[in-house]
Write a protein that holds these residues in place. Structure first.
Motif, mmCIF file in Angstrom:
data_model
loop_
_atom_site.group_PDB
_atom_site.id
_atom_site.type_symbol
_atom_site.label_atom_id
_atom_site.label_comp_id
_atom_site.label_asym_id
_atom_site.label_seq_id
_atom_site.Cartn_x
_atom_site.Cartn_y
_atom_site.Cartn_z
ATOM 1 N N LYS A 139 0.830 -1.203 0.000
ATOM 2 C CA LYS A 139 0.000 0.000 0.000
ATOM 3 C C LYS A 139 0.868 1.258 0.000
ATOM 4 N N TRP A 140 1.859 1.283 0.891
ATOM 5 C CA TRP A 140 2.669 2.505 1.011
ATOM 6 C C TRP A 140 3.605 2.695 -0.165
ATOM 7 N N ARG A 170 2.894 1.784 -3.195
ATOM 8 C CA ARG A 170 2.009 2.244 -4.273
ATOM 9 C C ARG A 170 1.743 3.747 -4.146
ATOM 10 N N ARG A 171 1.316 4.172 -2.970
ATOM 11 C CA ARG A 171 0.969 5.574 -2.779
ATOM 12 C C ARG A 171 2.174 6.492 -2.868
ATOM 13 N N ASN A 214 3.794 6.904 -6.258
ATOM 14 C CA ASN A 214 2.933 7.779 -7.045
ATOM 15 C C ASN A 214 3.167 9.239 -6.694
#
Lengths: 126, 152
Positions: free
Chosen positions: A96-97, A99-100, A103
């Motif tokens: 999750k981290w 990915r974010r 980005n």
């Protein structure tokens, strides 16, 4: 015998759900198909990659210390596993981290090689 | 006169209370919404604002705050169930679109009218999203003036 089986099953379940930071290095290296470089990871982490922020904008360039969110000022616990045992122990969180934050800093996903390099560097920090 | 005093006390108590929020518990909300900024009280925005915000977490004030669908739905439902009422005031822009920033709401504006622009820029505050910089008990939902301490 039945007890032993249950204990074995429980042990297996425990190891399957909890990862160690090294597991992530292994996973990313395998995905990348090459060995990681801690030196490359340090450079990647501390310099801007096209976005407004680098990793170190929030995590500092010495992630054994606590950081601060570049915009909201919220405290961020250290990222280096040597000083924060909670880091890199949960695959869903790690994915999750990455990915974010990739980005936000690169305007794209990180490659497996980039993630492996960062992991390798973080694991050298004491 | 004797009757006026209790009435005055009640009034003071009521006004003080208007600035505290009961913080309903929700583990996923606290974890997901509280990692980059404080988990703001759901009552600070109306349901339509929360719905709009939770519908585009990949573009969350310039950051990717995307989460998995299961948690997104659970947190959205929690926010809608606890969203603001009358006290929250107007949280729409001039075009009638729901505001996403609490700091742009009429109530926030009114409550912070006395704070000079330069104060917000202080290194110790930096952002109006940083409630806890001045509201020393913000984490407990307490925003009354009594617990305000503006740092140098």
């Amino acid at each position: 015998m039945r007890h032993l089986l249950i204990i074995a099953a429980a042990l297996f379940a425990a190891t399957a759900s909890a990862e160690t930071p090294r597991d992530f290095l292994t996973r990313f290296e395998k995905e990348a198909g090459t060995a990681a470089s801690a030196q490359r990871g340090a450079r990647f982490f501390t310099s801007k990659q096209g976005g407004e922020w680098s990793c170190s904008s929030c995590h500092t360039d010495k992630p054994t210390q606590a950081g601060r969110h570049a915009k909201t000022e919220k405290a961020i616990t250290p990222l280096a596993p040597a000083v924060n045992a909670e880091r890199f122990t949960d695959a869903a969180k790690v994915d999750k981290w990455f990915r974010r934050n990739c980005n936000d800093t690169l305007n794209r996903v990180c490659s497996a090689q980039e993630k492996a390099d960062v992991m390798a560097w973080l694991l050298t920090l004491k | 006169m004797k009757k006026l005093l209790p009435a005055a006390l009640l009034l003071v108590a009521l006004t003080a209370q208007a600035d505290s929020y009961s913080l309903p518990k929700h583990a996923a909300f606290e974890e997901e919404c509280g990692s980059c900024h404080m988990a703001y009280p759901p009552q600070m925005l109306h349901a339509d604002s929360w719905r709009a915000m939770m519908g585009d977490l990949s573009h969350h004030f310039g950051s990717d705050a995307s989460i998995d669908d299961k948690r997104r739905v659970a947190i959205t439902n929690f926010l809608l169930a606890n969203a603001g009422g009358r006290k929250t005031g107007d949280t729409r822009d001039a075009q009638g679109k729901p505001l996403l920033r609490i700091t742009q709401s009429a109530r926030f504006d009114k409550k912070h009218r006395e704070v000079p622009a330069a104060t917000w820029q202080r290194a110790s505050i930096k952002s109006p999203a940083n409630c806890g910089a001045c509201h020393t008990r913000a984490a407990a939902g307490e925003y009354s003036e009594r617990w305000v301490q503006i740092p140098k």
